[in-house]
Motif scaffolding. Structure first.
Motif, PDB file in Angstrom:
ATOM      1  N   LYS A 122     -11.309 -16.667 -25.567  1.00  0.00           N
ATOM      2  CA  LYS A 122     -11.818 -15.625 -26.466  1.00  0.00           C
ATOM      3  C   LYS A 122     -12.260 -16.226 -27.797  1.00  0.00           C
ATOM      4  O   LYS A 122     -13.311 -15.867 -28.344  1.00  0.00           O
ATOM      5  CB  LYS A 122     -10.743 -14.566 -26.689  1.00  0.00           C
ATOM      6  N   LEU A 123     -11.463 -17.150 -28.331  1.00  0.00           N
ATOM      7  CA  LEU A 123     -11.832 -17.812 -29.591  1.00  0.00           C
ATOM      8  C   LEU A 123     -13.116 -18.618 -29.446  1.00  0.00           C
ATOM      9  O   LEU A 123     -13.966 -18.633 -30.342  1.00  0.00           O
ATOM     10  CB  LEU A 123     -10.691 -18.723 -30.058  1.00  0.00           C
ATOM     11  N   GLU A 125     -15.540 -17.990 -27.325  1.00  0.00           N
ATOM     12  CA  GLU A 125     -16.644 -17.030 -27.204  1.00  0.00           C
ATOM     13  C   GLU A 125     -17.050 -16.502 -28.570  1.00  0.00           C
ATOM     14  O   GLU A 125     -18.230 -16.300 -28.846  1.00  0.00           O
ATOM     15  CB  GLU A 125     -16.228 -15.858 -26.302  1.00  0.00           C
ATOM     16  N   GLU A 126     -16.057 -16.272 -29.438  1.00  0.00           N
ATOM     17  CA  GLU A 126     -16.352 -15.736 -30.767  1.00  0.00           C
ATOM     18  C   GLU A 126     -17.095 -16.734 -31.645  1.00  0.00           C
ATOM     19  O   GLU A 126     -17.910 -16.358 -32.478  1.00  0.00           O
ATOM     20  CB  GLU A 126     -15.041 -15.331 -31.463  1.00  0.00           C
ATOM     21  N   GLN A 127     -16.813 -18.044 -31.477  1.00  0.00           N
ATOM     22  CA  GLN A 127     -17.467 -19.050 -32.313  1.00  0.00           C
ATOM     23  C   GLN A 127     -18.746 -19.584 -31.700  1.00  0.00           C
ATOM     24  O   GLN A 127     -19.486 -20.319 -32.316  1.00  0.00           O
ATOM     25  CB  GLN A 127     -16.529 -20.231 -32.568  1.00  0.00           C
TER      26      GLN A 127
END
Length: 394
Positions: A122-123, A125-127
Motif C-alpha cells: 500500500k505504501l 502504491e501511494e508513492q
C-alpha cells in the motif's frame, strides 16, 4: 509486480518463508535472497528492489544498520523486520527508523505475513509516480525525457508499465532526425512536418513493436523499445532492417528524409541514459556534431551539479569549444540557455531530495550550491509555484 529481497542468515528460515506464502498473489516477486547486510546492499545496488524483509540480528552488519543504509540510499524501499522473543527493544528502534512493521519469527503465520506485506505494498502504491495513462501531452514528454539523463532519472520509473513482461527481457533506444540537408522550410511548416513525423512513427511502432515514442524539443524523435517485438510471431525482426523499413515508410507517406541510429540492448530501463548516449554517438557525423557537444556539456554539468561555481566559460574550456559557440548550440539544441538549464537541474535535484529525505531545506540548498536558503526558496517557488516546505507537505 513489486520485487522482494529477503535478508536472513539462517537458510532454513529463508526456505520456510519462501514456501509459506503465495507471494505472487500479493503482487510480489521473490527477487533475491541475502545472508547478511553487506550482501543485501550489493543486491540493492545492482537490482530493482522495492521491499526488504530482513532479520534484525545477523553476523556482521545487522538489520538496523542495514535499514539505516537503505533509508539513506534507497528512500523509496520499504523495510520489514523479522524479530525473536528477546528483540523487542530492537523492534521498537526498527519502527523508529521508519520500518513498515516487524514479524515475530517464532509465532508468525501466513495471515500475519500477508497483512504486514500488504501494508508495504500500500505504501509503495501511494508513492508510485503517475502512470503513463495519467500523464498526457507535455507532462508525459518531459517525464520520458527525464529518463535520458542520470541526474533527472525518476525514482522509481513508470513501475507499472516499464517493469511489465514487455520490458522484462531488456530494452533498446532509437533516435530519428530529419536530415540536415533536407529542403529548408518555414518555422511553422517545419514544426507541423515534425509533429506529423512523430505521430506516424508512434502509430507504426505501436502496432509492430511496442514501447514509448516522444520527442526532444521538436528536434528528434526518440523511441524506447522492448527487446522483443510484440507482432513478431515466431520470427523476431532484425532491428536495423525494421528501422530501414520505417525510414522508407516515412519517406513514402510524408516525403520526409530522416536519419536514424539505435543503441544495443540493455538489461534494465535504468540503463536508458547509456542507451541514449550510445545511439547519439552512432548518428551520422553531420547530425551528431552539435548534439554531441551539447551532450558533453550536459554530462559536464551532471558530474559537477552540486558545485557552486559552475559557468559556461568553464564547461566550454573543458570540452574545447568557444564560449559563444557553446552558448548558441546549447540554446538551439536544448531550448533553454545554459544558466537556466543548470538552475532547473539543481532545483529538480532539490525537489527529489525534499521528496525522498527528511533533510532540512537549508541543508539541501547548501548541497545544490545556494548558501542563501531564502534565495533558494525564491527560485524554487518561481520554478514550481510552491515553496520547498509547501512542496514537501503536499
Amino acid at each position: 509486480m513489486w520485487n522482494l529481497l529477503v535478508v536472513e542468515d539462517e537458510s532454513i528460515v529463508r526456505v520456510g518463508l519462501r514456501y509459506m506464502v503465495n507471494w505472487e498473489s500479493l503482487g510480489l516477486n521473490w527477487k533475491a535472497e541475502a545472508s547478511n547486510g553487506e550482501e543485501a546492499l550489493s543486491i540493492l545496488a545492482s537490482q530493482q528492489i522495492h521491499i526488504v524483509l530482513t532479520d534484525i540480528r545477523m553476523p556482521g552488519m545487522d538489520g538496523l544498520v542495514l535499514a539505516k543504509q537503505i533509508k539513506q540510499q534507497y528512500a523509496g524501499v520499504q523495510v520489514i523486520f523479522l524479530s525473536s522473543y528477546d528483540d523487542f527493544a530492537y523492534a521498537k528502534e526498527a519502527l523508529r527508523l521508519g520500518a513498515v512493521d516487524y514479524l515475530h519469527k517464532p509465532t508468525m503465520d501466513e495471515d500475519e505475513i500477508r497483512e504486514v506485506l500488504g501494508k508495504a505494498v500500500k505504501l509503495l502504491e501511494e508513492q508510485k509516480p503517475p502512470s503513463r495513462q495519467q500523464l498526457s501531452g507535455d507532462d508525459k514528454n518531459e517525464y520520458l525525457l527525464s529518463m535520458l539523463d542520470t541526474y533527472t532519472f525518476p525514482s522509481p520509473p513508470f513501475a507499472s508499465e516499464l517493469e511489465t513482461d514487455e520490458f522484462k527481457m531488456g530494452c533498446w533506444l532509437t533516435i530519428i532526425r530529419k536530415r540536415e540537408d533536407a529542403i529548408a522550410e518555414t518555422a511553422d511548416s517545419e514544426h507541423l512536418r515534425f509533429v506529423s513525423l512523430l505521430y506516424l512513427i508512434d502509430e507504426l511502432v505501436a502496432k509492430d513493436w511496442g514501447g514509448f515514442v516522444f520527442h526532444r524539443h521538436y528536434r528528434e524523435v526518440i523511441w524506447i523499445a522492448p527487446l522483443m517485438a510484440k507482432a513478431s510471431g515466431n520470427k523476431q525482426p532484425e532491428k536495423s532492417k525494421y528501422l530501414e523499413g520505417l525510414r522508407q515508410k516515412v519517406l513514402e507517406l510524408l516525403n520526409a528524409a530522416v536519419v536514424y541510429s539505435h543503441s544495443s540492448c540493455y538489461a534494465h530501463i535504468t540503463d536508458l541514459p547509456k542507451a541514449y548516449l550510445e545511439a547519439l554517438l552512432r548518428l551520422p557525423v553531420k547530425e551528431q556534431s552539435d548534439n554531441l557537444i551539447v551532450r558533453m556539456a550536459k554530462e559536464w554539468v551532471d558530474r559537477r551539479l552540486l558545485e557552486e561555481d559552475m559557468t559556461l566559460s568553464k564547461v566550454a574550456a573543458d570540452i574545447h569549444v568557444s564560449q559563444g559557440y557553446l552558448s548558441r548550440v546549447f540554446q538551439k539544441e536544448v531550448g533553454e540557455n545554459f544558466s537556466d538549464y543548470v538552475i532547473r537541474n539543481k532545483l529538480e535535484y532539490a525537489q527529489k531530495k525534499l521528496r525522498e529525505t527528511n533533510r532540512k531545506v537549508y541543508e539541501i540548498a547548501t548541497e545544490v550550491g545556494y548558501a542563501n536558503a531564502h534565495y533558494f526558496s525564491k527560485l524554487f517557488k518561481e520554478k514550481f509555484g510552491v515553496t520547498p516546505i509547501e512542496y514537501r507537505n503536499q
